[in-house]
Design a protein around this motif. Structure first.
Motif, PDB file in Angstrom:
ATOM      1  N   ASN A  14      14.227  -4.365  -1.982  1.00  0.00           N
ATOM      2  CA  ASN A  14      14.161  -3.281  -1.001  1.00  0.00           C
ATOM      3  C   ASN A  14      12.898  -2.450  -1.192  1.00  0.00           C
ATOM      4  N   CYS A  15      12.067  -2.450  -0.168  1.00  0.00           N
ATOM      5  CA  CYS A  15      10.963  -1.503  -0.071  1.00  0.00           C
ATOM      6  C   CYS A  15      11.458  -0.377   0.832  1.00  0.00           C
ATOM      7  N   TYR A  16      11.235   0.861   0.404  1.00  0.00           N
ATOM      8  CA  TYR A  16      11.665   2.008   1.205  1.00  0.00           C
ATOM      9  C   TYR A  16      10.464   2.789   1.705  1.00  0.00           C
ATOM     10  N   ILE A  17      10.614   3.328   2.900  1.00  0.00           N
ATOM     11  CA  ILE A  17       9.613   4.199   3.489  1.00  0.00           C
ATOM     12  C   ILE A  17      10.280   5.525   3.794  1.00  0.00           C
ATOM     13  N   LEU A  18       9.717   6.596   3.256  1.00  0.00           N
ATOM     14  CA  LEU A  18      10.214   7.944   3.503  1.00  0.00           C
ATOM     15  C   LEU A  18       9.194   8.669   4.362  1.00  0.00           C
ATOM     16  N   ALA A  19       9.598   9.078   5.564  1.00  0.00           N
ATOM     17  CA  ALA A  19       8.674   9.663   6.530  1.00  0.00           C
ATOM     18  C   ALA A  19       9.088  11.069   6.914  1.00  0.00           C
ATOM     19  N   ASP A  20       8.080  11.907   7.190  1.00  0.00           N
ATOM     20  CA  ASP A  20       8.363  13.246   7.691  1.00  0.00           C
ATOM     21  C   ASP A  20       8.095  13.318   9.191  1.00  0.00           C
ATOM     22  N   ASP A  21       8.262  14.490   9.757  1.00  0.00           N
ATOM     23  CA  ASP A  21       8.115  14.649  11.210  1.00  0.00           C
ATOM     24  C   ASP A  21       6.675  14.513  11.676  1.00  0.00           C
ATOM     25  N   ASP A  22       5.723  14.593  10.740  1.00  0.00           N
ATOM     26  CA  ASP A  22       4.305  14.464  11.087  1.00  0.00           C
ATOM     27  C   ASP A  22       3.808  13.027  10.973  1.00  0.00           C
ATOM     28  N   LYS A  24       3.700  11.233   8.393  1.00  0.00           N
ATOM     29  CA  LYS A  24       3.228  10.903   7.054  1.00  0.00           C
ATOM     30  C   LYS A  24       4.369  10.211   6.316  1.00  0.00           C
ATOM     31  N   CYS A  25       4.041   9.359   5.355  1.00  0.00           N
ATOM     32  CA  CYS A  25       5.121   8.669   4.650  1.00  0.00           C
ATOM     33  C   CYS A  25       4.721   8.290   3.239  1.00  0.00           C
ATOM     34  N   LEU A  26       5.739   8.053   2.426  1.00  0.00           N
ATOM     35  CA  LEU A  26       5.596   7.489   1.096  1.00  0.00           C
ATOM     36  C   LEU A  26       6.220   6.104   1.092  1.00  0.00           C
ATOM     37  N   ILE A  27       5.644   5.202   0.309  1.00  0.00           N
ATOM     38  CA  ILE A  27       6.157   3.837   0.200  1.00  0.00           C
ATOM     39  C   ILE A  27       6.676   3.631  -1.215  1.00  0.00           C
ATOM     40  N   PHE A  28       7.919   3.189  -1.321  1.00  0.00           N
ATOM     41  CA  PHE A  28       8.529   2.917  -2.618  1.00  0.00           C
ATOM     42  C   PHE A  28       8.666   1.405  -2.814  1.00  0.00           C
ATOM     43  N   ASP A  29       8.087   0.897  -3.885  1.00  0.00           N
ATOM     44  CA  ASP A  29       8.275  -0.488  -4.317  1.00  0.00           C
ATOM     45  C   ASP A  29       7.933  -1.542  -3.255  1.00  0.00           C
ATOM     46  N   PRO A  30       6.673  -1.633  -2.855  1.00  0.00           N
ATOM     47  CA  PRO A  30       6.282  -2.708  -1.933  1.00  0.00           C
ATOM     48  C   PRO A  30       6.185  -4.038  -2.689  1.00  0.00           C
ATOM     49  N   ARG A  42       2.390   0.163  11.252  1.00  0.00           N
ATOM     50  CA  ARG A  42       1.506   0.359  12.399  1.00  0.00           C
ATOM     51  C   ARG A  42       2.306   0.545  13.688  1.00  0.00           C
ATOM     52  N   LYS A  43       3.342  -0.251  13.860  1.00  0.00           N
ATOM     53  CA  LYS A  43       4.155  -0.158  15.068  1.00  0.00           C
ATOM     54  C   LYS A  43       4.820   1.208  15.208  1.00  0.00           C
ATOM     55  N   ARG A  44       5.042   1.864  14.094  1.00  0.00           N
ATOM     56  CA  ARG A  44       5.725   3.166  14.121  1.00  0.00           C
ATOM     57  C   ARG A  44       4.761   4.334  13.975  1.00  0.00           C
ATOM     58  N   GLY A  45       3.488   4.021  13.885  1.00  0.00           N
ATOM     59  CA  GLY A  45       2.478   5.064  13.803  1.00  0.00           C
ATOM     60  C   GLY A  45       2.538   5.880  12.527  1.00  0.00           C
ATOM     61  N   LEU A  46       2.978   5.265  11.436  1.00  0.00           N
ATOM     62  CA  LEU A  46       3.130   5.990  10.181  1.00  0.00           C
ATOM     63  C   LEU A  46       1.863   5.902   9.330  1.00  0.00           C
ATOM     64  N   GLU A  47       1.596   6.969   8.619  1.00  0.00           N
ATOM     65  CA  GLU A  47       0.409   7.063   7.785  1.00  0.00           C
ATOM     66  C   GLU A  47       0.819   7.253   6.326  1.00  0.00           C
ATOM     67  N   ILE A  67      -1.419  -3.140   0.087  1.00  0.00           N
ATOM     68  CA  ILE A  67      -1.150  -1.852   0.733  1.00  0.00           C
ATOM     69  C   ILE A  67      -2.138  -0.789   0.270  1.00  0.00           C
ATOM     70  N   ARG A  68      -2.393  -0.739  -1.016  1.00  0.00           N
ATOM     71  CA  ARG A  68      -3.319   0.268  -1.545  1.00  0.00           C
ATOM     72  C   ARG A  68      -4.717   0.110  -0.942  1.00  0.00           C
ATOM     73  N   GLU A  69      -5.209  -1.096  -0.874  1.00  0.00           N
ATOM     74  CA  GLU A  69      -6.556  -1.310  -0.363  1.00  0.00           C
ATOM     75  C   GLU A  69      -6.645  -1.079   1.139  1.00  0.00           C
ATOM     76  N   HIS A  70      -5.569  -1.383   1.857  1.00  0.00           N
ATOM     77  CA  HIS A  70      -5.593  -1.182   3.308  1.00  0.00           C
ATOM     78  C   HIS A  70      -5.604   0.303   3.662  1.00  0.00           C
ATOM     79  N   TYR A  71      -4.793   1.085   2.950  1.00  0.00           N
ATOM     80  CA  TYR A  71      -4.646   2.500   3.307  1.00  0.00           C
ATOM     81  C   TYR A  71      -5.434   3.441   2.395  1.00  0.00           C
TER      82      TYR A  71
END
Length: 211
Positions: A14-22, A24-30, A42-47, A67-71
């Motif tokens: 399980n990779c988790y994404i935690l996103a706020d209303d802006d 922005k997001c954090l990625i756990f365990d990709p 990208r489809k969800r417009g998350l940064e 992921i690190r190199e892309h973002y």
């Protein structure tokens, strides 16, 4: 805060994404399939703002570099597992024939102790939760009532302890001292399988009965 779960790779970690209303997001365990994760974001417009690792076993780190190199974002891991990212003998990948040995570049930030972790507008509590591995940590959002527990506690199960640094006695003590003391309605987001509640695991997890 909104969270999403993406099972990735051959072990469906399980990779988790935690996103706020802006957005922005954090990625756990990709753990794997970095391009799949990038497309999902990208489809969800998350940064993404950071990658947080609960621990450094191969199935939780396989897509870190992609992921690190892309973002261009930092990677956080506990200092006890700093060397695990680069070493297949430590991260366990050399013991499984279904994958190639996993080697990831060094982390950017190292967790040395429990406490508050602030990244942008995100604020989390870091709990040291060893046993499955020496540097396992869990990320707790007290106000939201959720904890990203990695492979410490699962629905009706607990983490394995037969990989390097595993210790079942330590793991059981960790679960008792760090997780079961949380509010019973705390949602546990595990490294594999579905989410669960602290209350449910206290009542019916067969590995915890009698501890």
């Amino acid at each position: 805060m909104k969270w999403s779960r993406l099972p990735l790779g051959p072990i469906q970690t399980n990779c988790y994404i935690l996103a706020d209303d802006d957005k922005k997001c954090l990625i756990f365990d990709p753990g794997d399939e970095g391009e799949v994760l990038i497309s999902w974001l990208r489809k969800r417009g998350l940064e993404p703002e950071a990658i947080l690792l609960t621990h450094a076993h191969f199935d939780h780190i396989g897509a870190v570099d992609v992921i690190r190199e892309h973002y261009k974002i930092p990677v956080y891991v506990h200092e006890k597992e700093a060397k695990w990212l680069m070493d297949p003998a430590l991260n366990g990948s050399q013991f499984f024939n279904l994958i190639d040995p996993v080697r990831v570049k060094p982390a950017d930030q190292f967790i040395a102790k429990e406490g508050e972790l602030s990244i942008g507008k995100f604020s989390l509590e870091v709990l040291e939760t060893p046993g499955h591995s020496p540097g396992s940590v869990s990320y707790y959002l007290r106000e939201d009532g959720i904890i990203f527990s990695g492979d410490v506690l699962f629905q009706q199960s607990i983490g394995r302890t037969d990989l390097p640094g595993g210790d079942q006695k330590i793991l059981l003590k960790t679960i008792h001292d760090k997780l079961l003391v949380l509010p019973e309605n705390t949602l546990v987001l595990s490294g594999h399988g579905p989410e669960t509640l602290i209350e449910d695991e206290m009542d019916s997890n067969p590995f915890l009965n009698g501890f």
